[in-house]
Design an enzyme around this catalytic site. Structure first.
Site, PDB file in Angstrom:
ATOM      1  N   ASP A  67       0.825  -1.212   0.000  1.00 13.79           N
ATOM      2  CA  ASP A  67       0.000   0.000   0.000  1.00 13.79           C
ATOM      3  C   ASP A  67       0.854   1.255   0.000  1.00 13.79           C
ATOM      4  O   ASP A  67       2.066   1.204   0.204  1.00 13.79           O
ATOM      5  CB  ASP A  67      -0.970  -0.009   1.194  1.00 13.79           C
ATOM      6  CG  ASP A  67      -0.296  -0.416   2.504  1.00 13.79           C
ATOM      7  OD1 ASP A  67       0.943  -0.350   2.583  1.00 13.79           O
ATOM      8  OD2 ASP A  67      -1.007  -0.802   3.436  1.00 13.79           O
ATOM      9  N   ASN A 139      -7.786  -2.430  13.966  1.00 13.00           N
ATOM     10  CA  ASN A 139      -9.182  -2.561  13.510  1.00 13.00           C
ATOM     11  C   ASN A 139      -9.385  -3.753  12.578  1.00 13.00           C
ATOM     12  O   ASN A 139     -10.437  -3.894  11.968  1.00 13.00           O
ATOM     13  CB  ASN A 139      -9.642  -1.271  12.822  1.00 13.00           C
ATOM     14  CG  ASN A 139      -8.882  -0.991  11.527  1.00 13.00           C
ATOM     15  OD1 ASN A 139      -7.943  -1.709  11.180  1.00 13.00           O
ATOM     16  ND2 ASN A 139      -9.286   0.051  10.828  1.00 13.00           N
ATOM     17  N   HIS A 141      -7.537  -4.435   9.842  1.00 10.82           N
ATOM     18  CA  HIS A 141      -7.180  -4.265   8.422  1.00 10.82           C
ATOM     19  C   HIS A 141      -5.896  -5.029   8.093  1.00 10.82           C
ATOM     20  O   HIS A 141      -5.047  -5.260   8.956  1.00 10.82           O
ATOM     21  CB  HIS A 141      -7.077  -2.785   8.019  1.00 10.82           C
ATOM     22  CG  HIS A 141      -5.885  -2.031   8.512  1.00 10.82           C
ATOM     23  ND1 HIS A 141      -5.880  -0.660   8.671  1.00 10.82           N
ATOM     24  CD2 HIS A 141      -4.642  -2.430   8.872  1.00 10.82           C
ATOM     25  CE1 HIS A 141      -4.699  -0.269   9.089  1.00 10.82           C
ATOM     26  NE2 HIS A 141      -3.925  -1.314   9.228  1.00 10.82           N
ATOM     27  N   GLU A 146      -9.626  -1.581   4.872  1.00  8.99           N
ATOM     28  CA  GLU A 146     -10.311  -1.179   6.089  1.00  8.99           C
ATOM     29  C   GLU A 146     -11.615  -1.960   6.266  1.00  8.99           C
ATOM     30  O   GLU A 146     -12.116  -2.562   5.301  1.00  8.99           O
ATOM     31  CB  GLU A 146     -10.605   0.327   6.021  1.00  8.99           C
ATOM     32  CG  GLU A 146      -9.367   1.205   5.924  1.00  8.99           C
ATOM     33  CD  GLU A 146      -8.580   1.307   7.226  1.00  8.99           C
ATOM     34  OE1 GLU A 146      -8.502   0.331   7.995  1.00  8.99           O
ATOM     35  OE2 GLU A 146      -8.005   2.379   7.476  1.00  8.99           O
TER      36      GLU A 146
HETATM   37  P1  PGA Z   1       2.057  -1.432  12.759  1.00  9.98           P
HETATM   38  O1  PGA Z   1       0.900  -1.377  11.671  1.00  9.98           O
HETATM   39  O2  PGA Z   1       3.063  -2.437  12.285  1.00  9.98           O
HETATM   40  O3  PGA Z   1       2.623  -0.046  12.764  1.00  9.98           O
HETATM   41  O4  PGA Z   1       1.437  -1.830  14.055  1.00  9.98           O
HETATM   42  C1  PGA Z   1       0.340  -2.546  11.189  1.00  9.98           C
HETATM   43  C2  PGA Z   1      -0.749  -2.229  10.201  1.00  9.98           C
HETATM   44  O5  PGA Z   1      -1.507  -1.271  10.402  1.00  9.98           O
HETATM   45  O6  PGA Z   1      -0.857  -2.948   9.204  1.00  9.98           O
END
Ligand code: PGA
Length: 243
Positions: A67, A139, A141, A146
């Site tokens: 992404d 959340n 994702h 999302e």
């Molecule tokens: P993080 O993010 O490694 O900073 O916890 C993970 C994500 O949102 O995919």
């Protein structure tokens, strides 16, 4: 689905790096699906370290990032995932920059819902992704898929949820600077093209999302990670224990 529990997450980062390095040695033109976020900083640090020790050749490796932010102001380019990847990995290995792929240009604006079929086609045409790395959002994702993402979603521009904007604001001076949109590989893109998926989830704030995956009977759009429930070659690295 296999769950590997780690008392210390550092051991998981080391093992993940070792798996990547061994794959590159075994298959010099391997296709890797790369993730960003806090979780992968240490993984890439270990990859760099091992690649130097073992003198690993990355020149034929292909990468596809999951992404990228959309419409990021020029002065915030250091928050782009392009910059993250250069700064955490690409600048320290001998990767051929022509072999690096991102779904979009972070400086451009795109409409939410806009499809990026070319990205999916490129991934498909190259023969898919040998090792897909995934982080997990609090959340639920994966990539920036999302809650509400569809089971058949492909690479597209998506509006980031409030939870994600809040979670990622730690990398920005102000929450107002966090982009509102991103382009992400879709859930279908990930599932259809990955041969092996490693999902890395550490810390209590990931417990609920990970438990949803483990307990799920099938896909729940409120927790997009549940798409992985029926994916055969999934390995989860975590420091969370579930009874
Ligand atoms: P993080 O993010 O490694 O900073 O916890 C993970 C994500 O949102 O995919």
């Amino acid at each position: 689905m296999e769950i590997k529990y780690f008392l210390k997450k550092e051991k998981a980062f080391e093992l993940m790096a070792k798996i990547i390095i061994e794959k590159v040695i075994e298959k010099p033109n391997v296709v890797l699906g790369l993730a960003t976020g806090g979780t992968f900083e240490k993984v890439y640090e270990n990859v760099i370290c091992l690649s130097k020790i073992k003198n690993v050749n990355f020149s034929k490796v292909f990468t596809f990032n999951l992404d990228e932010y959309v419409n990021l102001k020029q002065e915030l380019y250091k928050n782009s995932y392009h910059f993250y990847m250069d700064n955490n990995l690409f600048n320290f290995i001998n990767i051929n920059h022509d072999n690096i792929h991102f779904p979009c240009n972070f400086q451009n604006n795109y409409n939410s819902g806009e499809l990026f079929q070319d990205y999916d086609k490129k991934i498909h045409d190259i023969g898919g992704i040998e090792i897909q790395l995934l982080g997990l959002g609090a959340n639920g994702h994966i990539g920036f898929n999302e809650p509400g993402s569809k089971i058949d979603s492909i690479t597209r521009c998506i509006e980031l949820s409030h939870t994600t904007i809040k979670d990622n604001s730690r990398y920005f001076q102000s929450i107002n600077d966090v982009p509102k949109k991103a382009v992400t590989m879709g859930l279908k893109t990930i599932i259809d093209n990955s041969k092996m998926i490693y999902l890395l989830a550490f810390g209590e704030n990931k417990r609920d999302a990970l438990k949803r995956l483990i307990d799920s009977k099938g896909f729940d759009p409120n927790y997009p990670v549940t798409i992985l429930k029926n994916f055969k070659n999934l390995i989860i690295f975590t420091d969370l224990k579930f009874n």
